[in-house]
Design an enzyme around this catalytic site. Structure first.
Site, PDB file in Angstrom:
ATOM      1  N   LYS A  56       0.785  -1.137   0.048  1.00 14.62           N
ATOM      2  CA  LYS A  56       0.160  -0.015  -0.097  1.00 14.62           C
ATOM      3  C   LYS A  56       0.896   1.161  -0.081  1.00 14.62           C
ATOM      4  CE  LYS A  56      -4.054   1.805   2.610  1.00 14.62           C
ATOM      5  NZ  LYS A  56      -4.886   1.765   3.802  1.00 14.62           N
TER       6      LYS A  56
ATOM      7  N   SER B 298     -10.069   1.883   2.477  1.00 14.31           N
ATOM      8  CA  SER B 298      -8.947   2.395   1.536  1.00 14.31           C
ATOM      9  C   SER B 298      -8.038   1.638   0.835  1.00 14.31           C
ATOM     10  CB  SER B 298      -8.331   3.528   2.482  1.00 14.31           C
ATOM     11  OG  SER B 298      -7.631   3.032   3.413  1.00 14.31           O
TER      12      SER B 298
ATOM     13  N   SER C  33     -10.186  -0.576   6.681  1.00 13.34           N
ATOM     14  CA  SER C  33      -9.625  -0.285   5.430  1.00 13.34           C
ATOM     15  C   SER C  33      -8.740  -1.265   4.628  1.00 13.34           C
ATOM     16  CB  SER C  33      -8.618   0.971   5.369  1.00 13.34           C
ATOM     17  OG  SER C  33      -9.474   1.945   5.525  1.00 13.34           O
TER      18      SER C  33
END
Lengths: 484, 100
Positions: A83, A158, A182
């Site tokens: 990420k 997210s 997320s």
């Protein structure tokens, strides 16, 4: 049904075993994944950056170590996506924000060091809602990530890019971060496994902070065993993170076949009613039946205070974010927009660099912390957090793990949810875990009538990862086949 | 129960947060923040006088390390990403209104 880009990657366990045994080369494994990226990444947009050259060099280095008789580690030759809020030395890290565009961190996050040390091959940095604030990856400054199972749908957020990368077969595993869901929500929407570990089990050093008392890094994978393997590699005490629990990483893989005979499973009453789609409720009931059939005892349990979770979270998380994001001031790194005085420069830089959702949360947090409102909002929310911990504690006196939906719905259309509060309701099942600091994970369990994946959430008390993974493994074994 | 957030509150908070909002955003944010805070009224309304706050989920206190210097970023590394640097320091525009 629109074009899909779901990939069929091999598992990390099989890749690592074959590479360590010299039966497959890490370079070949990588090239197969790069070929899938070439084929469909333009449609999916899982990545902010694919580090092709660095990945090829890393894979070649793994093969050289095997040839020299060394063991590269438990993730030998396994392609992994990171990420883009995890600092990577020498590799741009953006948080999908214009304010960090082009920033090159001078150090690696601890989890990045650990996956390198385990022999994994990082292939790129994945897209996210800006600063991890969102539930659809539509808030990225660099464009939305599409769901590999149906490209008209969101990937969740997210960590949408990390979920999509694994679902599309761009990498065997990936890392995300989970502040209010997320990791788990995008895992559910993309039909993969996603784990939010106990707060403090995985070092946050080098994770760009959103809400420090809630943030936790965790794995995405196509199987429960791969998620366990990756969590073992990244967990364990780190002196660089003062909130790191002073314990070694738990042994998880060796317990996956333990079964669930006698395991006490509670279905959370408060998360089985209003606001949850009937298809999702039906899959959770199916999952409960499957656990009962495998020997677990299953009952309903009430955790009353979690109904206040969403309100408490949307006071606490923005408050912490408004403080954490004060560091983006155009002085030491990131975007600077020139203006007359330093104060004017800071205002101009932050105004140009942050997107609307980030601004909204900074505003909300600043307000909740401001004079005259602190006690009514932030202070009150911290007390509600105590109530949620107490109610979870009471439930865990009678149950080993809890069961609920991960997300109220399957993946929704890109652009369908414009109102911020409506978007926040996506996190209603996942937020209570973060407030309590507990672990929870999402496991794909069948589909809705729209054919899209449904995720079932297994929750456990702090450091209850072994029981959580046992239940997850049993659910995986009983799950209806993914590609019906 | 606190009063509904106003346009003036939003302007004040933006100043505190070092954000410049145009009129349209001030309008939008006022409505959106009001809706979110209205949702939070369930929490605001609870009587929690006797409940201690939880600021952190894991009970770790006084995490210390030995007072020994260890390797850290060099001056050059620390300044490498600075928008402006000079003489080994971060350079910023004038702090007060007028340049000297």
């Amino acid at each position: 049904m629109s074009a899909a880009a779901a990939g069929s990657a091999d598992t990390a366990l099989r890749i690592a075993a074959a590479v360590r045994a010299g039966e497959r080369s890490a370079v070949d494994v990588l090239e197969a994944h790069l070929a899938r990226i070439d084929a469909t990444e333009a449609d999916v947009h899982a990545f902010n950056l694919v580090t092709v050259d660095a990945a090829r060099a890393a894979a070649a280095a793994v093969d050289q170590r095997v040839a020299a008789g060394e063991d590269p580690g438990p993730l030998a030759g396994v392609p992994i996506a990171l990420k883009d809020n995890l600092c990577t030395r020498g590799v741009a890290t953006t948080c999908s924000s214009k304010i960090l565009e082009g920033w090159i961190p001078p150090y690696d996050a601890t989890v990045v060091q650990r996956v390198w040390a385990a022999g994994a091959v990082p292939v790129g940095k994945t897209n996210l809602d800006e600063f991890a604030m969102g539930s659809s990856t539509e808030n990225s400054a660099f464009g939305v990530t599409r769901n590999p199972r149906n490209l008209t749908k969101v990937s969740g957020g997210s960590s949408g890019g990390s979920a999509a990368a694994v679902a599309a077969g761009f990498s065997a595993i990936s890392l995300g971060s989970d502040t209010g869901g997320s990791i788990r929500q995008p895992a559910a929407l993309c039909g993969v496994v996603g784990v939010k570990p106990t707060y403090g089990m995985v070092s946050r050093y080098g994770l760009i902070a959103f809400a420090s008392s809630l943030d936790q890094i965790g794995p995405f994978a196509t199987t429960v065993a791969d998620a366990a393997l990756l969590l073992e590699a990244i967990a364990g005490h780190d002196p660089a993170d003062a909130t790191s629990i002073p314990q070694p990483a738990p042994k998880l893989v060796e317990h996956l076949d333990d079964g669930v005979a006698g395991l006490r499973v509670g279905i959370v009453t408060e998360l089985m009613g209003d606001g949850i789609h009937p298809d999702v409720l039906a899959r959770v009931r199916d999952a409960a039946d499957a656990l009962a059939a495998a020997g677990a005892t299953v009952e309903e349990v009430s955790v009353p205070a979690i109904t206040y979770g969403l309100s408490a979270y949307y006071l606490i998380a923005p408050a912490e974010a408004s403080s954490n994001l004060a560091r983006f001031d155009g002085v030491r790194f990131g975007l600077r927009v020139d203006a007359g005085t330093t104060n004017e420069m800071m205002v101009a830089s932050r105004t140009a660099g942050f997107g609307d959702e980030v601004k909204r949360r900074i505003m909300l947090g600043t307000y909740a912390l401001s004079a005259g409102y602190y006690d009514a909002f932030y202070g009150q929310a911290q007390k509600v957090r105590t109530l949620i911990c107490r109610d979870f504690d009471a439930a865990y006196e009678c149950f080993d793990v809890l069961l609920s939906p991960t997300s109220p719905t399957t993946a929704f259309d890109i652009g369908a949810i414009a109102d911020p509060l409506t978007m926040y309701l996506n996190d209603i099942c996942t937020i209570p875990t973060n407030l309590a600091g507990h672990p929870a994970m999402s496991i794909p369990f069948g589909t809705g009538s729209d054919g899209l994946p449904v995720g079932v959430q297994v929750l456990a008390p702090a450091l209850g990862e072994v029981a959580m993974f046992r239940a997850a493994a049993a659910l995986e074994a009983a799950a209806p086949t993914k590609e019906a | 129960m606190s009063a509904r957030i106003t346009r003036d509150d939003v302007i004040h908070v933006a100043t505190l947060a070092r954000l410049a909002l145009d009129d349209e955003r001030i309008e939008t944010f006022t409505g959106q923040l009001a809706a979110i805070l209205e949702h939070a009224q369930d929490v605001e309304a609870l009587d929690l006088a006797d409940v201690p706050p939880t600021s952190h989920p894991y009970p770790l206190v006084n995490v210390l390390r030995p007072d020994v210097a260890t390797a850290t970023l060099s001056n050059e590394q620390a300044l490498a990403a600075a928008p402006q640097a000079e003489s080994g320091r971060f350079r910023v525009p004038t702090i007060l209104g007028e340049a000297p």
